[in-house]
Write a protein that holds these residues in place. Structure first.
Motif, short mmCIF file in Angstrom:
data_model
loop_
_atom_site.label_atom_id
_atom_site.label_comp_id
_atom_site.label_asym_id
_atom_site.label_seq_id
_atom_site.Cartn_x
_atom_site.Cartn_y
_atom_site.Cartn_z
N ARG A 405 0.85 -1.19 0.00
CA ARG A 405 0.00 0.00 0.00
C ARG A 405 0.88 1.24 0.00
N ILE A 406 0.55 2.20 -0.86
CA ILE A 406 1.36 3.40 -1.02
C ILE A 406 0.48 4.64 -0.91
N LEU A 407 0.91 5.56 -0.07
CA LEU A 407 0.24 6.85 0.07
C LEU A 407 1.15 7.92 -0.54
N TYR A 438 -3.13 5.22 -2.71
CA TYR A 438 -3.92 6.24 -2.02
C TYR A 438 -3.29 7.60 -2.28
N GLU A 439 -4.13 8.60 -2.49
CA GLU A 439 -3.66 9.95 -2.77
C GLU A 439 -4.27 10.91 -1.75
N LEU A 440 -3.43 11.71 -1.11
CA LEU A 440 -3.87 12.62 -0.07
C LEU A 440 -4.92 13.59 -0.59
N ARG A 441 -6.00 13.71 0.15
CA ARG A 441 -7.03 14.67 -0.21
C ARG A 441 -6.60 16.08 0.19
N GLY A 538 -8.36 10.18 5.11
CA GLY A 538 -7.86 11.44 4.57
C GLY A 538 -7.38 11.36 3.14
N SER A 539 -7.67 10.25 2.45
CA SER A 539 -7.10 10.07 1.12
C SER A 539 -8.11 9.45 0.15
N PRO A 555 -12.72 9.36 0.56
CA PRO A 555 -12.32 8.94 1.91
C PRO A 555 -13.53 8.57 2.76
N GLU A 556 -13.32 7.62 3.67
CA GLU A 556 -14.40 7.18 4.55
C GLU A 556 -14.94 8.36 5.37
N GLY A 557 -16.26 8.47 5.42
CA GLY A 557 -16.90 9.49 6.25
C GLY A 557 -16.80 10.90 5.70
#
Length: 589
Positions: A405-407, A438-441, A538-539, A555-557
């Motif tokens: 997994r990569i952010l 995953y990419e930061l929001r 957050g992503s 992102p969740e929520g």
């Protein structure tokens, strides 16, 4: 390293505190530039080394030894504390400055002339005046305009300051500095990206942060999300050894060989005149404030932080090693191209489970760690441009059943959007390998915010062909924009790696880097939980849709809808990058 670049020069010496790197410009200039700019010859560089704690114990080294004994730490175990928040990150450095009795060693890619650095450097000056030997080693790329005023520290008693791999040209002229970069393009592309802050060779901080407001949560428009580690005990000697290697290298030029005190005073007067006569501050080595009076008042309030209580710091004791590139990775005139790095310290081989050869770079060493991963690999890399060997490492890991997994930064959170092109062209291939992305929001990004034209001089910047890539883009308007800057790997929740490196060809081939490897289940689990929380809440999770196209899961929520294109980015920006992409080779991003 994604922090510097021949195109990352300040708009003008009088109006900007940070260079504004544009990678696309540097890529184009690389096709037409050649030649060699001159640097001073026969420069005197007195050799000096870190304090020998065994021969000269200090209160700080005694504190570390007491803490080691209190927990029954064995052998060469060192103490560590993750500094994930800006207050802890800043407070730890402030505490080291105040606790130092014999030596302070600072090594950075960039030190920005703003409120946070002013307070910290004022403490460094105070330490020097009480007799502490201070050595500051700074990459030279961003030392133009306001940021050049940091070099005044070199003229303080007990402070030595050297600039690594200098850029030829005047420091008060954007065009002159640009020409100095273009006439020696290949060398200037290679930057020192290492980051160290060490007191009395007993405790130190390393990680992703440079020194500046945006790295400590006080940027006016944009702030970096980052991670550092406070280290204590035997491993600090290895960090100091790496500092000495760079400090005593012919690539490190004393400030006095590059610029005079008078020239810096003239530059300061020029900046003050342009800013309406701003005061220079009460410490002669510090730059004038970069904000208007109201901004300065808020900044001073924000930086009324207390130093971290080192005596009660909750250290986790564990075996560790330092992996560092050799200074020779940045070639001198007449030398061959970039050379590699070496594991530093007696337990480096054990920490690396076989270790890296002396000719490997820091990134090469991390690829070897990936080859030994058995179950899970968690990665944060703000600027992620994988080369062929890195993609092979991911493919082999997936064949072994390793979850990868990569952010990384999204287009909206990336302060160097042209670097995002290098990542985006590999995105589908990585997904096909089974890598989870995953990419930061972040907030909305368009042509103005992405290319540093918002007009906020104190925002962070990154290099767009920026040899350093540590962030330095103009601030965005409105609410603060978050930009990922941490560089972290967690291997099988047993080994934690925190350093200055990105997983890209620039860090692998051109910039010098340093990484701290810690064999600790506790710290690895702690970091893994933080990474997973950032990924889930957050992503954006990049996946394939049913028809095979890219899909960004919200992102969740968040209450946001899934997206079929790079989220929070304008159509104009996406189209421009699609046009520029074919002109931007991976190794320059």
């Amino acid at each position: 390293m994604r922090d510097c670049d021949p195109a990352a020069l300040s708009r003008s010496a009088a109006s900007s505190s940070r260079p504004r790197p544009h990678r696309w410009l540097a890529v184009a200039l690389a096709l037409v530039c050649s030649g060699c700019a001159g640097l001073p010859k026969e420069v005197e560089r007195p050799v000096s080394v870190a304090l020998d704690v065994a021969r000269g114990p200090t209160d700080l080294s005694a504190l570390v030894e007491r803490q080691r004994r209190a927990v029954g730490a064995r052998g060469v175990s060192s103490g560590f504390m993750l500094l994930s928040g800006p207050q802890e990150a800043y407070g730890s450095r402030l505490a080291l400055v105040e606790a130092a009795q014999k030596t302070l060693d600072l090594q950075y890619y960039a030190i920005h002339a703003d409120a946070s650095s002013a307070r910290l450097l004022r403490g460094v000056v105070d330490a020097a005046r009480r007799g502490v030997r201070v050595r500051i080693l700074l990459d030279d790329f961003h030392s133009t305009g306001r940021n050049a005023l940091v070099m005044r520290l070199a003229f303080e008693p007990h402070i030595e300051m050297r600039m690594f791999n200098p850029v030829a040209g005047p420091r008060d002229s954007m065009l002159g500095r640009l020409w100095g970069s273009l006439t020696d393009f290949s060398r200037v592309q290679q930057r020192m990206h290492n980051k160290l802050f060490i007191a009395d060779n007993a405790m130190g901080v390393t990680g992703g942060r440079n020194l500046g407001d945006a790295y400590f949560g006080q940027g006016a428009g944009e702030n970096f999300v980052d991670l550092d580690v406070l280290a204590a005990g035997p491993v600090v000697a290895e960090l100091s050894r790496s500092f000495d290697q760079y400090w005593n290298n012919p690539r490190a030029y004393p400030v006095q060989s590059l610029v005079t005190r008078k020239e810096l005073e003239q530059l300061q007067a020029q900046i003050q005149e342009a800013e309406g006569g701003a005061a220079a501050g009460d410490a002669p080595a510090l730059p004038p404030p970069a904000q208007d009076p109201e901004q300065q008042r808020r900044a001073l309030q924000a930086w009324n932080e207390e130093p971290l209580d080192l005596a009660n710091a909750r250290l986790v004791w564990a075996p560790a090693a330092v992996l560092v590139d050799q200074p020779t990775k940045i070639a001198l005139e007449g030398e061959p191209g970039p050379a590699g790095g070496e594991p530093a310290g007696p337990d480096a081989t054990a920490a690396l489970q076989g270790g890296a050869d002396a000719e490997d770079t820091v990134v090469d060493g991390l690829l070897q760690l990936m080859a030994r991963t058995r179950r899970e690999l968690l990665i944060i890399s703000p600027y992620f441009v994988p080369g062929e060997d890195m993609k092979r490492a991911f493919a082999e890991a997936r064949r072994r059943g390793v979850r990868v997994r990569i952010l990384t930064n999204s287009l909206a959170s990336n302060d160097a959007p042209i670097a995002h092109v290098g990542y985006a062209r590999h995105r589908e291939e990585l997904l096909d390998l089974g890598v989870e992305l995953y990419e930061l929001r972040s907030e909305q990004a368009g042509l103005r915010t992405a290319f540093g034209s918002s007009g906020t001089p104190s925002g962070p910047q990154r290099s767009g062909s920026n040899p350093g890539n540590d962030g330095a883009s103009g601030g965005a308007t409105g609410a603060s924009r978050s930009m990922l800057h941490s560089k972290v790997l967690v291997v099988d929740r047993q080994l934690l790696v925190v350093g200055s490196m990105n997983l890209d060809l620039r860090s692998q081939l051109q910039n010098t880097e340093v990484a701290l490897l810690i064999r600790s289940k506790l710290l690895s689990e702690q970091a893994a939980r933080q990474i997973e929380a950032a990924m889930l809440r957050g992503s954006w999770h990049v996946q394939r849709s049913e028809d095979g196209a890219l899909l960004w899961r919200a992102p969740e929520g968040s209450g946001l809808d899934d997206m079929k294109h790079d989220p929070d980015s304008s159509l104009g920006l996406r189209l421009l990058l699609r046009l520029l992409g074919p002109l931007a080779p991976d190794h320059l991003l």
